[in-house]
Design an enzyme around this catalytic site. Structure first.
Site, PDB file in Angstrom:
ATOM      1  N   SER A  63      50.738  25.327  53.973  1.00 13.94           N
ATOM      2  CA  SER A  63      49.080  24.948  54.378  1.00 13.94           C
ATOM      3  C   SER A  63      48.696  26.063  55.013  1.00 13.94           C
ATOM      4  CB  SER A  63      49.246  23.573  54.770  1.00 13.94           C
ATOM      5  OG  SER A  63      49.707  22.720  53.698  1.00 13.94           O
ATOM      6  N   GLU A  70      30.886  28.519  60.069  1.00 11.13           N
ATOM      7  CA  GLU A  70      30.286  27.817  59.049  1.00 11.13           C
ATOM      8  C   GLU A  70      30.814  26.585  58.426  1.00 11.13           C
ATOM      9  OE1 GLU A  70      29.373  31.945  59.796  1.00 11.13           O
ATOM     10  OE2 GLU A  70      31.412  30.960  59.462  1.00 11.13           O
ATOM     11  N   SER A  71      32.035  26.294  58.874  1.00 12.09           N
ATOM     12  CA  SER A  71      32.925  25.060  58.275  1.00 12.09           C
ATOM     13  C   SER A  71      34.361  25.508  58.094  1.00 12.09           C
ATOM     14  CB  SER A  71      32.203  24.516  57.056  1.00 12.09           C
ATOM     15  OG  SER A  71      32.888  23.325  56.924  1.00 12.09           O
ATOM     16  N   HIS A  76      46.446  24.813  50.271  1.00 16.61           N
ATOM     17  CA  HIS A  76      47.718  23.980  50.215  1.00 16.61           C
ATOM     18  C   HIS A  76      48.172  24.274  48.795  1.00 16.61           C
ATOM     19  CE1 HIS A  76      46.013  21.616  53.443  1.00 16.61           C
ATOM     20  NE2 HIS A  76      44.867  21.317  52.622  1.00 16.61           N
ATOM     21  N   CYS A  91      28.300  26.384  55.735  1.00 16.14           N
ATOM     22  CA  CYS A  91      26.877  25.986  55.806  1.00 16.14           C
ATOM     23  C   CYS A  91      26.174  27.362  56.327  1.00 16.14           C
ATOM     24  CB  CYS A  91      27.161  25.077  57.090  1.00 16.14           C
ATOM     25  SG  CYS A  91      27.629  23.656  56.766  1.00 16.14           S
TER      26      CYS A  91
END
Length: 128
Positions: A63, A70-71, A76, A91
């Site tokens: 993972s 931006e986020s 995974h 974003c």
């Protein structure tokens, strides 16, 4: 449709399931970590922090979570099943999650994949 755009916010979310990926790629934490770092660049985003984990056990995998200004990008893997999930959310008008998603698909080499897109810049209108 009863929605309107949020002024000044552009949220773009690309996510999907990748099937038939080579297990040696899905199990290579270093390769995947470096690929996610490159995907951040491809998306024209700014990396704040990246973390990776090797999950042990029969259904384990890798993972990776990249926190970007931006986020985020989350990957995974399940090498035993030749399967991975990929989530790229950005974003801002200058970032492009599609470029990051495409880059990681190229690295993971799935036989096929399913991709979804959501415009996260919408607000529901109040219906009266």
């Amino acid at each position: 449709m009863w929605v309107r755009s949020l002024a000044g916010v552009v949220g773009k979310h690309v996510y999907g399931d990748l099937y038939g990926c080579p297990s040696d790629i899905l199990d290579n934490e270093e390769l995947l970590r470096n690929a996610v770092i490159e995907a951040v660049k491809q998306a024209n985003s700014t990396l704040l922090e990246i973390r990776s984990w090797r999950i042990s056990g029969e259904k384990g995998g890798v993972s990776i979570l990249a926190l970007i200004i931006e986020s985020h990008i989350a990957l995974h893997t399940w090498p035993r099943y030749n399967y991975a999930t990929l989530d790229v959310y950005t974003c801002g008008e200058k970032s492009d999650p599609w470029k990051a998603f495409k880059y990681l698909v190229d690295v993971l080499k799935p036989k096929y994949y399913v991709v979804h897109y959501s415009d996260r810049s919408q607000l529901p209108l109040r219906y009266e």
